[in-house]
Design an enzyme around this catalytic site. Sequence first.
Site, PDB file in Angstrom:
ATOM      1  N   ALA B  12       2.028   1.964   4.025  1.00  0.00           N
ATOM      2  CA  ALA B  12       1.085   1.695   2.742  1.00  0.00           C
ATOM      3  C   ALA B  12      -0.038   2.799   2.796  1.00  0.00           C
ATOM      4  O   ALA B  12      -0.395   3.280   3.856  1.00  0.00           O
ATOM      5  CB  ALA B  12       0.743   0.236   2.686  1.00  0.00           C
ATOM      6  N   CYS B  13      -0.718   2.870   1.703  1.00  0.00           N
ATOM      7  CA  CYS B  13      -1.819   3.806   1.528  1.00  0.00           C
ATOM      8  C   CYS B  13      -2.938   3.423   2.749  1.00  0.00           C
ATOM      9  O   CYS B  13      -3.084   2.063   2.803  1.00  0.00           O
ATOM     10  CB  CYS B  13      -2.561   3.376   0.344  1.00  0.00           C
ATOM     11  SG  CYS B  13      -4.118   3.871   0.090  1.00  0.00           S
ATOM     12  N   PRO B  14      -3.572   4.391   3.127  1.00  0.00           N
ATOM     13  CA  PRO B  14      -3.247   5.783   3.184  1.00  0.00           C
ATOM     14  C   PRO B  14      -2.346   6.293   4.178  1.00  0.00           C
ATOM     15  O   PRO B  14      -2.552   7.514   4.234  1.00  0.00           O
ATOM     16  CB  PRO B  14      -4.685   6.365   3.200  1.00  0.00           C
ATOM     17  CG  PRO B  14      -4.965   5.440   4.499  1.00  0.00           C
ATOM     18  CD  PRO B  14      -4.508   4.079   4.342  1.00  0.00           C
ATOM     19  N   ASP B  39       5.326   3.749  -0.929  1.00  0.00           N
ATOM     20  CA  ASP B  39       4.058   3.175  -1.480  1.00  0.00           C
ATOM     21  C   ASP B  39       3.922   3.941  -3.032  1.00  0.00           C
ATOM     22  O   ASP B  39       3.713   5.132  -3.186  1.00  0.00           O
ATOM     23  CB  ASP B  39       2.769   3.775  -0.615  1.00  0.00           C
ATOM     24  CG  ASP B  39       1.369   3.259  -1.228  1.00  0.00           C
ATOM     25  OD1 ASP B  39       0.890   2.597  -0.498  1.00  0.00           O
ATOM     26  OD2 ASP B  39       1.167   3.900  -2.092  1.00  0.00           O
TER      27      ASP B  39
END
Lengths: 139, 77
Positions: B12-14, B39
Amino acid sequence: MSDVPSFNIVIATGTADKLLMLGVLTQTGANLGMPVRIFVTGTALKSFKKGGFKEKPVLPAGFEEVMRDINAGLDRLKTDNWHKMIETAMQMGDVKVFGCSLMSSALGWKKDDLDPMIDSIVGATDFMIQSGGGQTIIL
Amino acid sequence: MTTYNIDSKGTACPGPITDLIRAYRKASNGDIIILQATDPGVVPDAKAWCGMTKNELVNTKENGTEYEVTIKVTAKK
């Protein structure tokens, strides 16, 4: 000194949501090649006490249930915790973390009491001068 | 020319952009980076990163919950 303006984060509240965002923003700033300067103050300093990151952060009042759901989702996604994100950012870029001298004095904590990622204990003046010209976000 | 295939699916981000930057640091001008991720922020994030760094966004693909971004490295100094 880098030509890229620094990205500065003041974290004053040590709840789980703020610490998560601190990790995400720090890693993103490092990804973008920005020097990242973090000033840890207020209740956030507790999570930066030596070993403090191993304790579960306080859930934000009124949002306990959704924060538990978020944490479960992050575990499912195998997302790094906030501390690991900052460690990664420090390996990838120019990231420095400073402890607030006022809060350290109030709590009677010295640099040796704090997480090794804390570069030094500084006052607001030093932090503001070091972060001059860059964008500052307060968490 | 080297092609870097980066599998960031499940992060997931980042995470995907962190993986992109890791590949970019190894790459030279003319190289291609193909970033695969799940993501949903990866496409706008990669577009913004290319705009900022002046690298070339060659293509983006979306297949349900999977995304693929192809970048040509053009801005290494």
